[in-house]
Structures are given as structure tokens and as C-alpha cells.
Design an enzyme around this catalytic site. Structure first.
Site, mmCIF file in Angstrom:
data_model
loop_
_atom_site.group_PDB
_atom_site.id
_atom_site.type_symbol
_atom_site.label_atom_id
_atom_site.label_comp_id
_atom_site.label_asym_id
_atom_site.label_seq_id
_atom_site.Cartn_x
_atom_site.Cartn_y
_atom_site.Cartn_z
ATOM 1 N N TRP A 233 0.827 -1.200 0.000
ATOM 2 C CA TRP A 233 0.000 0.000 0.000
ATOM 3 C C TRP A 233 0.864 1.254 0.000
ATOM 4 O O TRP A 233 0.547 2.239 -0.665
ATOM 5 C CB TRP A 233 -0.920 0.002 1.222
ATOM 6 C CG TRP A 233 -1.629 1.305 1.412
ATOM 7 C CD1 TRP A 233 -2.660 1.810 0.661
ATOM 8 C CD2 TRP A 233 -1.345 2.317 2.398
ATOM 9 N NE1 TRP A 233 -3.025 3.050 1.125
ATOM 10 C CE2 TRP A 233 -2.243 3.383 2.185
ATOM 11 C CE3 TRP A 233 -0.419 2.395 3.436
ATOM 12 C CZ2 TRP A 233 -2.232 4.523 2.981
ATOM 13 C CZ3 TRP A 233 -0.413 3.529 4.231
ATOM 14 C CH2 TRP A 233 -1.314 4.574 4.002
ATOM 15 N N HIS A 234 1.973 1.221 0.709
ATOM 16 C CA HIS A 234 2.870 2.372 0.708
ATOM 17 C C HIS A 234 3.548 2.540 -0.649
ATOM 18 O O HIS A 234 3.910 3.657 -1.032
ATOM 19 C CB HIS A 234 3.939 2.218 1.795
ATOM 20 C CG HIS A 234 3.433 2.486 3.181
ATOM 21 N ND1 HIS A 234 3.036 1.482 4.040
ATOM 22 C CD2 HIS A 234 3.237 3.646 3.859
ATOM 23 C CE1 HIS A 234 2.640 2.016 5.183
ATOM 24 N NE2 HIS A 234 2.742 3.322 5.100
#
Length: 390
Positions: free
Chosen positions: A326-327
Site C-alpha cells: 500500500w505504501h
């Protein structure tokens, strides 16, 4: 314009905030406050969503998500709306598809493939909110989603760029909750406290750390500079992000919305589980509730693993693996996720063994030692996250 990034944003912020405070002091009804939250959110979007191409992207994204939510809600409320896993997985995939495209886009550009036009600031947090609605529709917890409430919730301007990540039912309850003058006064005082804390964290402490320690270390390498960088970067990351969150919470309170906190003295954590109950709380709880717990419960129901601890450990790998990606799809983010999954698995294993073998005890000395050990493990994780090692 990125919310809370510079002082000019706070000048524009007076436009929605002054009427919001007056409405709170006058003790207006929840419906009136809700209407002002909607108007303020749409108005601030014209500022945040610059240039116009970004505003068009946000509008298109919102329309896309609204159609998905409405269709799935209609399906679940219909006579034929059985809780079919296939339909749920399809709807969830469609809801997160824009974010997936954004996350894999840098990799595709590097390989010479397409470059998407999707990718406005805050798309990750908007996706978490809409996906959360879909998950709770499936659970039967949400029976109605009005368009005006959907817009206010998804695009709520104080939290649009960096969170915290709220839950739809909690947000809507606050949106229409009657507040007396005294109730609003107490909320406003807390809100101002958060705003002043945000100025201290972001514009003073984080600024000084970045200018006098972090920037010089960006140009020096070797074991000792990297060791210094690890701690400096970790503290900068906290004060910068905690500053953003404090601003968002404070402004939300002044709007009459009690947005959940995001940080709770994370460097005082006694173990890695305690850390994730204190760091980026709204994100970690979202992943815990909607990914980890669902996977573990589903594994137990389907008897996917013989050992329940195996299900838990695979769940940690899934949770932190997704959190890492997600990052970003870059290697440091993937490694960061796997690192924390390993820490969670290792701690859980040792904690169970400690009940019989007593590797560590209780008391102030043990607590202090646990805080120091956890702190160093966390800081090394931030060093991985920074990309300095890869």
C-alpha cells in the site's frame, strides 16, 4: 494545494471554519451542521483539487465509487441479495482497482508501459473509506447510504489527504449528532489543542529535525551516518505525520466531527503489538479488522490450517504484506511489510513460550527494557522504510 502543507492553507481554512464555529456556538441542529460540512467539503475541494484536471479525477473517482456502493447495497437489500462471496469479491476488486492501478503505475512506467492519469492526492485514504463501506454492507451493518452523506464522508476535507481513516457509521452519527453549546465548546477546546500541537510537531520540531539533522545526513554515508540517520528519520517521520494528523483531528473537532486519533505515544510501546496499537492507529485497526481478523476467522471456519497459530501467522504476513505494498511497490516498502510481519510472528511465538519458560518478567525495569528494545526494532524498520538500505 496539499492540506496543512504550508501556512497559506490555514488562511483559506478560515472560510469554512469561522461559520462552523459560529454554528457550534449557536447550538444549531445536526442537520444544519451536516449541511455546512457538505458545503465546506465541496468548497475546499475546489482549492485542494487544483489544477482542474485533478478535480475532474476526484469527481470521476467519486462517481465510480458511488455507483459501486449503490449497486452493491441494492443487491444486498433485494430479495435476491444473498451474501454471495463471488459478488462481494468482485465489488471489492472494483472499489480498490483505481488504487491498484496507481500503485503499480510506477513499475509499468519503468518497464515502458502505460502511464495512468489517475493518481490524485489522498486516493489511498478515499479507497479505504469506500472499501470499508462495502465490507460493512456485506456484514449487514449498513442499510442505507445517502449521496450527501457519502460525499461528506469520503471527501471530508480535513482528512482527505493523510487521514485518519474514519468509519462510515461513526462519522454519520457524529454528523447529525445534536451538540449543545457546552458540548461544542468542549469539543472546540480539544480541537484547538490538537491544532496547536500540529503546529508544534510539524512546523517546529519536524522542521528543525529535517533542516539541521536529516538533510545533512542525506549526503553522508557509512555505518555511523546511517545509524544516526535511522533515529533522525524515525523521529522526523513521527513528528511530521503526527503533525498532519493533529491538524486533521483539530479541524474535524471544530467542524463537530470527532475524528479518531492516529498516534498514542508510539515510542512508549512495550512490544511490537503494542506499537501497532499506538502508531497510525486508524490504518492499523482498519487492516486488523477488515483483513487480518476476517482471514483468521474464515480460516478457522473452513479449517484451512490444522494449527490456529499458523492461521494467525499467515494472517500477519498477509496484513503487513498488503500494508507494505500500500505504501508503494518499491522494494523497501515490501521489505518493511515483511519485516513487521516477522516481528509480530516472532513476538507472538516468544510471548507464548514466556508463559512457561519466563524469558522476561514484570516490573518497572522489565517494562523499561521492553520499551527500549521495541524502540530500536521500530527504528530499524523506519530505516528499511526510508530506502537508505536498498
Amino acid at each position: 494545494m496539499t492540506p496543512f502543507e504550508d501556512f497559506s492553507f490555514f488562511i483559506y481554512l478560515l472560510i469554512p471554519m469561522v461559520p462552523a464555529v459560529l454554528l457550534g456556538i449557536l447550538g444549531v441542529s445536526g442537520k444544519v451542521r451536516a449541511a455546512w460540512v457538505l458545503l465546506s467539503t465541496l468548497g475546499m475541494l475546489l482549492l485542494i483539487g487544483r489544477p482542474l484536471s485533478v478535480l475532474y479525477q476526484i469527481a470521476g473517482y467519486l462517481l465510480f465509487q458511488w455507483i459501486i456502493v449503490r449497486l452493491y447495497l441494492s443487491y444486498r437489500l433485494s430479495a435476491l441479495g444473498k451474501n454471495r462471496a463471488g459478488v462481494f469479491y468482485l465489488v471489492t476488486f472494483l472499489a480498490i482497482l483505481p488504487l491498484v492501478v496507481v500503485k503499480i503505475n510506477p513499475s509499468f512506467i519503468a518497464l515502458g508501459f502505460w502511464q495512468t492519469v489517475i493518481g490524485f492526492i489522498g486516493i489511498s485514504y478515499l479507497t479505504f473509506r469506500t472499501a470499508g463501506i462495502i465490507l460493512e454492507i456485506r456484514d449487514g451493518l449498513i442499510k442505507e447510504v445517502r449521496l450527501v452523506d457519502f460525499i461528506s464522508f469520503v471527501l471530508f476535507f480535513p482528512t482527505i489527504a493523510s487521514g485518519p481513516i474514519d468509519r462510515y457509521r461513526r462519522f454519520v452519527t457524529d454528523l447529525y449528532k445534536p451538540l449543545t453549546r457546552q458540548d461544542y465548546g468542549e469539543l472546540a477546546i480539544q480541537g484547538m489543542d490538537y491544532i496547536f500541537r500540529g503546529f508544534l510537531y510539524k512546523f517546529i520540531i519536524a522542521y528543525l529535525i529535517n533542516k539541521y539533522w536529516l538533510e545533512p545526513l542525506n549526503h553522508t554515508f557509512g555505518f555511523l551516518p546511517t545509524l544516526k540517520y535511522m533515529y533522525v528519520y524515525g523521529f522526523y517521520l513521527f513528528f511530521n505525520f503526527a503533525g498532519y494528523s493533529a491538524f486533521a483531528i483539530g479541524v474535524s473537532y471544530l467542524m463537530g466531527i470527532k475524528t479518531p486519533i492516529n498516534f498514542d505515544k508510539p515510542f512508549m510501546s512495550k512490544n511490537i503489538k503494542d506499537f501497532w496499537n499506538r502508531w497510525h492507529i486508524s490504518l492499523s485497526f482498519w487492516f486488523r479488522d477488515y483483513i487480518y481478523m476476517r482471514f483468521v476467522l474464515d480460516s478457522a471456519k473452513k479449517k484451512r490450517f490444522k494449527n490456529r497459530y499458523t492461521a494467525s501467522y499467515v494472517g500477519y504476513l498477509l496484513l503487513f504484506g498488503i500494508m507494505g505494498v500500500w505504501h508503494g511497490t518499491q522494494l523497501q516498502y515490501v521489505l518493511y511489510g515483511l519485516y513487521h510481519a516477522g516481528l509480530m510472528i516472532g513476538f507472538d511465538f516468544l510471548d507464548r513460550k514466556n508463559k512457561t519458560r519466563k524469558y522476561w518478567g514484570t516490573g518497572r525495569i522489565w517494562d523499561l527494557s521492553a520499551i527500549l528494545v521495541t524502540f530500536h526494532f521500530v527504528m530499524f524498520g523506519f530505516l528499511i522504510f526510508s530506502g537508505r538500505l536498498v
